[in-house]
Design a protein around this motif. Structure first.
Motif, mmCIF file in Angstrom:
data_model
loop_
_atom_site.group_PDB
_atom_site.id
_atom_site.type_symbol
_atom_site.label_atom_id
_atom_site.label_comp_id
_atom_site.label_asym_id
_atom_site.label_seq_id
_atom_site.Cartn_x
_atom_site.Cartn_y
_atom_site.Cartn_z
ATOM 1 N N SER A 95 -8.326 4.256 -1.339
ATOM 2 C CA SER A 95 -8.319 5.503 -2.119
ATOM 3 C C SER A 95 -7.318 5.426 -3.259
ATOM 4 O O SER A 95 -6.429 4.574 -3.269
ATOM 5 C CB SER A 95 -7.964 6.690 -1.225
ATOM 6 O OG SER A 95 -6.636 6.586 -0.761
ATOM 7 N N VAL A 96 -7.453 6.345 -4.193
ATOM 8 C CA VAL A 96 -6.414 6.550 -5.204
ATOM 9 C C VAL A 96 -5.706 7.848 -4.832
ATOM 10 O O VAL A 96 -6.180 8.621 -4.001
ATOM 11 C CB VAL A 96 -7.012 6.635 -6.639
ATOM 12 C CG1 VAL A 96 -7.642 5.319 -7.024
ATOM 13 C CG2 VAL A 96 -8.004 7.784 -6.756
ATOM 14 N N SER A 97 -4.560 8.087 -5.461
ATOM 15 C CA SER A 97 -3.706 9.198 -5.012
ATOM 16 C C SER A 97 -4.439 10.542 -4.963
ATOM 17 O O SER A 97 -4.334 11.283 -3.991
ATOM 18 C CB SER A 97 -2.472 9.299 -5.907
ATOM 19 O OG SER A 97 -2.847 9.617 -7.221
ATOM 20 N N THR A 98 -5.203 10.847 -6.019
ATOM 21 C CA THR A 98 -5.815 12.183 -6.094
ATOM 22 C C THR A 98 -6.991 12.367 -5.131
ATOM 23 O O THR A 98 -7.454 13.491 -4.946
ATOM 24 C CB THR A 98 -6.283 12.495 -7.531
ATOM 25 O OG1 THR A 98 -7.025 11.372 -8.003
ATOM 26 C CG2 THR A 98 -5.085 12.754 -8.447
ATOM 27 N N CYS A 154 -14.246 10.231 4.397
ATOM 28 C CA CYS A 154 -12.899 9.882 3.916
ATOM 29 C C CYS A 154 -12.424 8.619 4.635
ATOM 30 O O CYS A 154 -11.677 8.690 5.609
ATOM 31 C CB CYS A 154 -11.953 11.057 4.166
ATOM 32 S SG CYS A 154 -10.307 10.811 3.485
ATOM 33 N N ARG A 155 -12.898 7.477 4.128
ATOM 34 C CA ARG A 155 -12.587 6.199 4.792
ATOM 35 C C ARG A 155 -11.095 5.914 4.791
ATOM 36 O O ARG A 155 -10.585 5.205 5.660
ATOM 37 C CB ARG A 155 -13.343 5.056 4.100
ATOM 38 C CG ARG A 155 -12.965 3.669 4.606
ATOM 39 C CD ARG A 155 -14.092 2.682 4.546
ATOM 40 N NE ARG A 155 -13.682 1.345 4.996
ATOM 41 C CZ ARG A 155 -13.484 0.984 6.258
ATOM 42 N NH1 ARG A 155 -13.615 1.879 7.229
ATOM 43 N NH2 ARG A 155 -13.132 -0.251 6.575
ATOM 44 N N ALA A 156 -10.355 6.478 3.839
ATOM 45 C CA ALA A 156 -8.927 6.168 3.695
ATOM 46 C C ALA A 156 -8.059 6.834 4.758
ATOM 47 O O ALA A 156 -6.879 6.486 4.907
ATOM 48 C CB ALA A 156 -8.454 6.611 2.313
ATOM 49 N N HIS A 157 -8.603 7.778 5.521
ATOM 50 C CA HIS A 157 -7.768 8.573 6.432
ATOM 51 C C HIS A 157 -7.052 7.705 7.474
ATOM 52 O O HIS A 157 -7.660 6.846 8.121
ATOM 53 C CB HIS A 157 -8.605 9.633 7.149
ATOM 54 C CG HIS A 157 -7.788 10.462 8.089
ATOM 55 N ND1 HIS A 157 -7.765 10.238 9.444
ATOM 56 C CD2 HIS A 157 -6.932 11.480 7.850
ATOM 57 C CE1 HIS A 157 -6.928 11.104 10.003
ATOM 58 N NE2 HIS A 157 -6.414 11.868 9.066
ATOM 59 N N SER A 158 -5.760 7.959 7.626
ATOM 60 C CA SER A 158 -4.932 7.205 8.578
ATOM 61 C C SER A 158 -3.865 8.127 9.139
ATOM 62 O O SER A 158 -3.677 9.236 8.637
ATOM 63 C CB SER A 158 -4.244 6.028 7.874
ATOM 64 O OG SER A 158 -5.188 5.247 7.175
ATOM 65 N N GLU A 205 0.836 -1.218 0.000
ATOM 66 C CA GLU A 205 0.000 0.000 0.000
ATOM 67 C C GLU A 205 0.860 1.254 0.000
ATOM 68 O O GLU A 205 1.901 1.298 0.663
ATOM 69 C CB GLU A 205 -0.867 0.058 1.265
ATOM 70 C CG GLU A 205 -2.156 -0.682 1.204
ATOM 71 C CD GLU A 205 -3.015 -0.394 2.431
ATOM 72 O OE1 GLU A 205 -3.652 0.676 2.468
ATOM 73 O OE2 GLU A 205 -3.028 -1.246 3.353
ATOM 74 N N ARG A 206 0.383 2.290 -0.677
ATOM 75 C CA ARG A 206 1.036 3.596 -0.580
ATOM 76 C C ARG A 206 0.181 4.483 0.315
ATOM 77 O O ARG A 206 -1.029 4.287 0.447
ATOM 78 C CB ARG A 206 1.210 4.222 -1.970
ATOM 79 C CG ARG A 206 2.139 3.417 -2.868
ATOM 80 C CD ARG A 206 2.651 4.197 -4.046
ATOM 81 N NE ARG A 206 3.670 5.169 -3.675
ATOM 82 C CZ ARG A 206 4.966 4.883 -3.508
ATOM 83 N NH1 ARG A 206 5.401 3.644 -3.668
ATOM 84 N NH2 ARG A 206 5.824 5.818 -3.179
ATOM 85 N N LEU A 207 0.865 5.429 0.939
ATOM 86 C CA LEU A 207 0.191 6.376 1.827
ATOM 87 C C LEU A 207 0.335 7.752 1.193
ATOM 88 O O LEU A 207 1.456 8.201 0.933
ATOM 89 C CB LEU A 207 0.844 6.344 3.215
ATOM 90 C CG LEU A 207 0.912 4.948 3.844
ATOM 91 C CD1 LEU A 207 1.857 4.939 5.040
ATOM 92 C CD2 LEU A 207 -0.483 4.463 4.250
ATOM 93 N N PHE A 208 -0.789 8.407 0.926
ATOM 94 C CA PHE A 208 -0.767 9.654 0.153
ATOM 95 C C PHE A 208 -0.948 10.889 1.042
ATOM 96 O O PHE A 208 -1.713 10.859 2.015
ATOM 97 C CB PHE A 208 -1.904 9.644 -0.888
ATOM 98 C CG PHE A 208 -1.884 8.456 -1.799
ATOM 99 C CD1 PHE A 208 -0.900 8.316 -2.769
ATOM 100 C CD2 PHE A 208 -2.856 7.457 -1.692
ATOM 101 C CE1 PHE A 208 -0.889 7.221 -3.620
ATOM 102 C CE2 PHE A 208 -2.853 6.355 -2.527
ATOM 103 C CZ PHE A 208 -1.859 6.238 -3.498
#
Lengths: 170, 152
Positions: free
Chosen positions: B56-59, B109-113, B21-24
């Protein structure tokens, strides 16, 4: 027409950098010494003028940073405190004296302001935190960074700048 | 959630971060130096906010749903791989520190970490000393790669 000193320098300094002394061979050695003295003085003047421009630009940047509001980074960062900006201006004055002018100033997401130096693969910064802490960090390429915390007063800020200077010169 | 295909109303954390996984994160151009992110862009004192790739995707990190409703034209995106973040270690005063990842979904924003500092021996989050945080800020800045350039 009367020339101001600034206009004179603007018109004639570039030429001085490029040409040698206009003198014939028998007097060359004597003229060369005198010429080198003049050239050294001119280069000092040019350096001082360049430094003034950099300092002016960094002070403008610090004024902009001082106006940052909460969430300036869109990730809830605090604005830099008035004290961190004041210490950055002080460090800038000391950096001029130490002849180690930073390339830029940035707000820190941890709260505070950092003066930054970038020279090829070498990077250094002095950061003044809103919490009253100060850090000097130097690092090059992927090598282990050197990080020191210090008390933000004139003496220790000067030492931190000396650390940056010797790192950049090494 | 409307307008954000990667978002969801599910606020259940997914604690498993995959190594790939990448973290944006988003950035503006004042915080780059020679194509590298400045360490001043990271706030490890509370945790560095990121969007994880699994959700999520990067943008998406520039989508108003992930920016508290703000629109951020001209901002760029950078990222780091989970495996790189988890490989960072620092020994200070006989204590081993590392970084940990926490999935903290937000309603839109489910991707938030968060990336946070932790003590390796106990696995607990730590309010590390400033030099330790500084070390990780510098290392993170070295690992980040730019996915989308910031505009003028």
């Amino acid at each position: 027409m009367k020339y101001s000193a600034d206009a004179y320098l603007d018109d004639y300094l570039p030429a001085f950098d490029l040409v040698g002394p206009p003198i014939s061979l028998p007097f060359y050695d004597v003229a060369k010494d005198a010429y080198e003295q003049v050239l050294k003085k001119i280069l000092e003047i040019k350096e001082a003028r360049g430094a003034s421009r950099i300092i002016e630009s960094l002070n403008t940047r610090l004024t902009e940073i001082a106006r940052f509001q909460h969430n300036w980074d869109t990730y809830d960062a605090d604005p830099p405190s008035a004290e961190s900006v004041r210490l950055s201006r002080l460090a800038l004055r000391l950096a001029e004296h130490e002849r180690v002018l930073p390339n830029t100033a940035v707000a820190s997401a941890e709260g505070g302001v950092a003066l930054c130096w970038d020279s090829g693969a070498k990077h250094a910064y002095v950061e003044f935190g809103n919490d009253g802490t100060a850090i000097v960090a130097t690092y090059q390429g992927m090598a282990e960074p050197s990080i020191q915390e210090f008390r933000p007063d004139i003496s220790f800020i000067t030492d931190a700048l000396k650390t940056v200077h010797s790192f950049l010169q090494s | 959630v409307e307008g954000s295909p990667q978002a969801s109303d599910d606020l259940t954390p997914d604690p498993v971060f995959e190594a790939w996984e990448r973290l944006f994160r988003r950035f503006n151009r004042t915080h780059i130096q020679q194509n590298m992110i400045r360490s001043q862009d990271f706030r490890l004192r509370d945790g560095v906010s990121v969007n994880r790739e699994k959700y999520s995707v990067s943008t998406d990190v520039l989508h108003p749903n992930c920016c508290d409703g703000q629109s951020l034209p001209g901002w760029g995106v950078y990222s780091v791989k989970v495996s790189d973040v988890m490989g960072l270690l620092k020994i200070e005063n006989a204590e081993d520190y590392g970084l940990c990842l926490m999935h903290l979904p937000k309603p839109k924003c489910r991707a938030h970490s968060d990336i946070r500092v932790r003590v390796m021996s106990s696995g607990l989050e730590s309010s590390a000393t400033k030099p330790v945080r500084e070390y990780f800020r510098i290392q993170l800045s070295r690992l980040m790669t730019i996915d989308l350039e910031a505009g003028a």
